[in-house]
Design an enzyme around this catalytic site. Structure first.
Site, short mmCIF file in Angstrom:
data_model
loop_
_atom_site.label_atom_id
_atom_site.label_comp_id
_atom_site.label_asym_id
_atom_site.label_seq_id
_atom_site.Cartn_x
_atom_site.Cartn_y
_atom_site.Cartn_z
N SER A 43 25.40 -91.18 26.43
CA SER A 43 24.86 -89.89 26.88
C SER A 43 24.48 -89.93 28.35
CB SER A 43 23.64 -89.51 26.05
OG SER A 43 22.70 -90.56 26.04
N THR A 175 18.57 -41.26 24.15
CA THR A 175 18.55 -41.92 22.85
C THR A 175 19.98 -41.74 22.32
OG1 THR A 175 17.89 -39.90 21.68
CG2 THR A 175 16.11 -41.34 22.39
N HIS A 176 20.49 -42.74 21.68
CA HIS A 176 21.90 -42.71 21.24
C HIS A 176 22.85 -42.52 22.42
CE1 HIS A 176 20.07 -42.03 17.24
NE2 HIS A 176 19.30 -41.21 17.91
N SER A 297 39.07 -55.88 43.14
CA SER A 297 40.18 -56.14 42.23
C SER A 297 41.38 -56.57 43.06
CB SER A 297 40.50 -54.86 41.46
OG SER A 297 41.86 -54.88 41.05
N LYS A 303 38.38 -50.67 43.84
CA LYS A 303 37.40 -51.17 42.87
C LYS A 303 36.28 -52.02 43.46
CE LYS A 303 38.27 -51.70 38.71
NZ LYS A 303 37.87 -51.15 37.44
N ASN A 305 33.62 -54.21 41.29
CA ASN A 305 33.24 -54.50 39.91
C ASN A 305 31.88 -55.19 39.80
OD1 ASN A 305 35.67 -53.44 38.96
ND2 ASN A 305 36.73 -55.38 39.31
N GLU A 310 27.87 -58.23 34.49
CA GLU A 310 28.80 -58.47 33.37
C GLU A 310 28.74 -59.93 32.92
OE1 GLU A 310 32.69 -55.85 33.62
OE2 GLU A 310 32.20 -56.70 35.55
N TYR A 337 14.12 -90.49 13.15
CA TYR A 337 15.12 -90.28 14.20
C TYR A 337 16.53 -90.50 13.65
CZ TYR A 337 18.01 -90.76 18.31
OH TYR A 337 19.00 -90.60 19.22
N GLN A 342 20.73 -86.84 19.79
CA GLN A 342 21.26 -86.96 21.14
C GLN A 342 22.00 -85.67 21.54
OE1 GLN A 342 22.68 -90.82 22.65
NE2 GLN A 342 24.68 -89.87 22.81
N LYS A 345 20.66 -82.44 23.92
CA LYS A 345 20.50 -82.35 25.37
C LYS A 345 21.41 -81.34 26.05
CE LYS A 345 18.53 -86.73 25.24
NZ LYS A 345 18.81 -86.69 23.76
N1 ARG Z 1 20.24 -91.50 23.84
C1 ARG Z 1 19.44 -91.38 22.67
C2 ARG Z 1 19.10 -89.91 22.41
O1 ARG Z 1 19.38 -89.12 23.23
C3 ARG Z 1 18.18 -92.15 22.86
C4 ARG Z 1 17.55 -92.57 21.61
C5 ARG Z 1 18.39 -93.58 20.94
N2 ARG Z 1 17.74 -94.18 19.84
C6 ARG Z 1 18.42 -94.86 18.95
N3 ARG Z 1 17.76 -95.36 17.98
N4 ARG Z 1 19.71 -95.03 19.05
O2 ARG Z 1 18.56 -89.54 21.41
#
Ligand code: ARG
Length: 489
Positions: A43, A175-176, A297, A303, A305, A310, A337, A342, A345
């Site tokens: 990651s 309205t509408h 355009s 045009k 735009n 949008e 966990y 992961q 993110k």
């Molecule tokens: N890169 C992992 C995450 O984003 C960190 C935690 C990893 N923990 C593990 N037990 N593999 O969640």
């Protein structure tokens, strides 16, 4: 280190440093990870943006370990020195992020150990990446929520500025999407201020639950070292400590809540976008937005735009999609966990990026940009007041006012409603507005109608008459403006 060196390090681990993640749990493993699995599981190329939070969390942890006598003062000093160097390496771009080291946490820890030796290896005492990553994401998100709060404030100020300049400008209220009753354009702008005010409140609320410390939960069950979690929370400016270690490492409610708040905020932006797009179309011609927010355009020379509104409307789908992604991510995860987490993110990061860019661009597009020479904002939306007023005159927007007039003369509302329907029909036949019907014609619908009816049939009379709390009468709009100004000062 080149990638081939990194691979060598993986097959021949050094005893002094953590060169690759294989060494984070090395001895048990008889074969290296394949490149595909490495790429699939790593990651670092997106979570490296957590580096400041990661270092802040580590420094707070180390400080507490030293205070509790778990590590020596010298080790603590070495960790501080190493982290200072890593900070400058990352800031200057010299830091080498390694895919082999999976994530931001292992990358920074490996470099620390390279720089300060055994002290670096002691940092992870009483800690796991599970509580570490949860802490990092919370710390990072807290900062972003604060920035988003500032941007929401700027956008509200832009809208209030436009509202203030247009309190007396009359727009057909719909309205509408059918002409309903005249409203003040300032009043219309302040409706969006209310939405963004609630968004800011929601963000502040999410921040409270985000700003709680997981660190000290370790992998899932707590730790055998005498940690002082309250101390770490205090150092990091967090409002409390997660009270259950299993929940601490696995909870991502804060990310979901944030993305939900962001989605709703984007929905508000999207509604505003839709109105801007309609208003600037040739058939309405109510407003113009500055050229720098539009594009031409490639085929139609005439045009202009509304690309920015949008796109914002489109990006709303993207953020709502992230909410669906995150909420589905958690479904079916057993405690505690799991690596699934992961995946929190990228949607979270993209939500933050999209929302921040959108709010920034809208604050400027609506309210303009500060000209340092004049100290004034310039280049916000331009309002075509006559076009709005002309449009308000089109759809019998004061019909309700005529009904209200008759009610005040003693008619039950339902009867008044019916009477006015006849008047509107007559006006349609004559292709004129209600206010253009001669008094004698109006009196044909009801004898109680007198000359003063024309006051209530005018757009301005209609506006002024809606003088109740929250209504569109300019006097009420000014009360609301003052309230918002005081709040946003
Ligand atoms: N890169 C992992 C995450 O984003 C960190 C935690 C990893 N923990 C593990 N037990 N593999 O969640």
């Amino acid at each position: 280190m080149s990638s081939s060196q990194a691979n060598n390090a993986a097959s021949a681990p050094s005893h002094n440093q953590l060169d690759t993640k294989a060494q984070a749990w090395s001895a048990l493993f008889s074969e290296p990870m394949s490149d595909l699995v490495k790429r699939y599981t790593s990651s670092v190329f997106f979570d490296k943006r957590l580096w400041q939070a990661d270092i802040a969390g580590s420094l707070a942890h180390a400080e507490m370990l030293a205070a509790q006598g778990v590590i020596s003062a010298e080790d603590h000093a070495s960790i501080q020195r190493g982290m200072a160097q890593i900070t400058s390496e990352i800031e200057s771009g010299a830091f080498e992020w390694k895919l082999d080291l999976e994530d931001v946490h292992l990358n920074i820890e490996a470099r620390l150990t390279q720089l300060v030796g055994d002290a670096g290896k002691r940092l992870h005492t009483g800690r796991s990446r599970n509580d570490q990553v949860a802490t990092d994401v919370r710390l990072w998100l807290r900062g972003e929520i604060d920035l988003i709060g500032d941007l929401l404030k700027e956008l509200q100020i832009s809208l209030v500025d436009v509202a203030e300049q247009n309190v007396d400008v009359i727009l057909p209220g719909f309205t509408h999407l059918q002409v309903a009753q005249p409203v003040s354009f300032g009043h219309h702008m302040l409706a969006y201020v209310e939405m963004f005010k609630r968004d800011a409140e929601r963000m502040a609320d999410v921040r409270r639950r985000t700003n709680v410390l997981p660190l000290g939960a370790a992998a899932l069950a707590g730790t055998t070292y005498p940690l002082d979690r309250e101390r770490v929370a205090k150092t990091l400016g967090m409002e409390g400590v997660c009270q259950n270690s299993l929940d601490a490492v696995s909870d991502r409610d804060f990310a979901i809540e944030f993305t939900a708040a962001a989605s709703l905020c984007m929905v508000h932006v999207s509604r505003l976008s839709e109105e801007l797009i309609i208003w600037m179309s040739q058939n309405f011609g109510f407003i113009k937005i500055a050229d720098r927010f539009t594009t031409g355009s490639s085929i139609m020379p005439q045009k202009k735009n509304p690309d920015v509104p949008e796109l914002a409307r489109g990006k709303t789908g993207r953020v709502v999609g992230h909410l669906m992604g995150l909420i589905t991510l958690m479904k079916g995860q057993p405690l505690a966990y799991n690596k699934d987490n992961q995946e929190d993110k990228e949607p979270l990061f993209d939500t933050v990026d999209t929302l921040k860019d959108t709010l920034r661009i809208f604050a400027e597009m609506v309210g303009g940009q500060l000209n340092p020479a004049t100290g004034k904002k310039e280049g916000g939306i331009t309002v075509n007041a006559p076009a709005m007023e002309q449009a308000a005159l089109k759809g019998y927007a004061t019909a309700t006012d005529l009904a209200d007039y008759l009610v005040k003369k003693g008619l039950p509302f339902r009867d008044a409603h019916e009477t006015v329907a006849h008047a509107v029909k007559a006006a349609t036949t004559h292709a004129c507005d209600l206010s253009e019907l001669p008094l004698t014609v109006l009196q044909g619908f009801h004898p109680a109608i007198e000359k003063d009816v024309y006051e209530c049939l005018s757009l301005r009379g209609s506006l002024n008459a809606r003088n109740t709390l929250g209504g569109t009468a300019p006097a009420q709009v000014r009360v609301q403006l003052a309230r918002h100004r005081a709040r946003l000062a």
